[in-house]
Design a protein around this motif. Structure first.
Motif, PDB file in Angstrom:
ATOM      1  N   MET A   1       0.862  -1.172   0.000  1.00 52.55           N
ATOM      2  CA  MET A   1       0.000   0.000   0.000  1.00 52.55           C
ATOM      3  C   MET A   1       0.905   1.231   0.000  1.00 52.55           C
ATOM      4  SD  MET A   1      -2.925   1.157   2.803  1.00 52.55           S
ATOM      5  CE  MET A   1      -3.664  -0.436   2.889  1.00 52.55           C
ATOM      6  N   HIS A   5      -2.340   6.050  -0.642  1.00 55.15           N
ATOM      7  CA  HIS A   5      -3.441   5.128  -0.311  1.00 55.15           C
ATOM      8  C   HIS A   5      -3.590   5.003   1.203  1.00 55.15           C
ATOM      9  CE1 HIS A   5      -5.580   1.225  -0.062  1.00 55.15           C
ATOM     10  NE2 HIS A   5      -6.258   1.781  -1.059  1.00 55.15           N
ATOM     11  N   SER A   9      -6.849   6.086   3.177  1.00 55.49           N
ATOM     12  CA  SER A   9      -7.494   5.093   4.038  1.00 55.49           C
ATOM     13  C   SER A   9      -7.615   5.610   5.468  1.00 55.49           C
ATOM     14  CB  SER A   9      -6.700   3.782   4.033  1.00 55.49           C
ATOM     15  OG  SER A   9      -6.703   3.218   2.745  1.00 55.49           O
ATOM     16  N   ASP A  49      -5.579   7.370  -5.355  1.00 53.22           N
ATOM     17  CA  ASP A  49      -5.914   5.960  -5.153  1.00 53.22           C
ATOM     18  C   ASP A  49      -6.571   5.453  -6.427  1.00 53.22           C
ATOM     19  OD1 ASP A  49      -6.499   3.464  -4.162  1.00 53.22           O
ATOM     20  OD2 ASP A  49      -8.227   4.139  -3.003  1.00 53.22           O
ATOM     21  N   ASP A  51      -7.603   2.511  -7.281  1.00 51.70           N
ATOM     22  CA  ASP A  51      -8.724   1.587  -7.094  1.00 51.70           C
ATOM     23  C   ASP A  51     -10.060   2.323  -6.980  1.00 51.70           C
ATOM     24  OD1 ASP A  51      -6.959  -0.533  -7.178  1.00 51.70           O
ATOM     25  OD2 ASP A  51      -6.824  -0.704  -4.988  1.00 51.70           O
ATOM     26  N   SER A  52     -10.083   3.398  -6.209  1.00 47.77           N
ATOM     27  CA  SER A  52     -11.331   4.146  -6.029  1.00 47.77           C
ATOM     28  C   SER A  52     -11.430   5.342  -6.979  1.00 47.77           C
ATOM     29  CB  SER A  52     -11.455   4.627  -4.587  1.00 47.77           C
ATOM     30  OG  SER A  52     -10.413   5.539  -4.295  1.00 47.77           O
TER      31      SER A  52
END
Length: 160
Positions: A1, A5, A9, A49, A51-52
């Motif tokens: 990570m 990120h 998070s 990020d 992924d999002s």
């Protein structure tokens, strides 16, 4: 990570914790009670990020404030403003949060159920809890360093 990120998070976890924290009353003002308040200054950073598909770029230091609050049964926040738009998360299982704003001279009401998140406008607004139960929510603010988070505003004619 990667670092971005981890920071994204951490912000999400703090916002979630703010929205579910109970029993840590810091202030009580009529129909609303402060449950949690954390604030710190963030230096310039880029959060990305993949992924999002989240990308945030901060070019100057800003304050990040995470606030948890509870609106008592049949309570409201009262009309107020903020220095910038923010993000609100209604605690899962909580009653419906009604946000009242004024757009083009008319009152607009929007309802948000427990578990929903939404953009909270900087302009004049009021949060209302029409239920018999307390309503918990969390707010994530990103504002100029030292800015006051909330300023009382007059209630527009015809709005509740």
């Amino acid at each position: 990570m990667n670092r971005a990120h981890r920071i994204a998070s951490a912000i999400a976890l703090v916002a979630l914790a703010a929205s579910v924290t109970a029993g840590m009353a810091l202030a009580h003002h009529g129909g609303i009670e402060g449950l949690f308040n954390a604030r710190g200054t963030l230096d310039p950073v880029t959060l990305h990020d993949r992924d999002s598909k989240l990308k945030i770029k901060v070019k100057e230091p800003v304050d990040v404030a995470i606030v948890g609050a509870q609106i008592h049964a049949h309570g409201q926040t009262g009309w107020h403003t903020h220095p910038a738009d923010s993000i609100v998360s209604v605690q899962p299982g909580a009653p419906t949060l009604t946000m009242v704003t004024q757009e083009r001279g008319r009152c607009v009401e929007q309802a948000f159920e427990g578990g929903e998140a939404f953009v909270h406008p900087a302009g004049p607004h009021n949060f209302i809890n029409d239920s018999e139960l307390p309503l918990n929510f969390g707010v994530a603010y990103v504002v100029p360093v030292g800015a006051q988070l909330l300023t009382a505003a007059p209630q527009p004619v015809g709005c509740r």
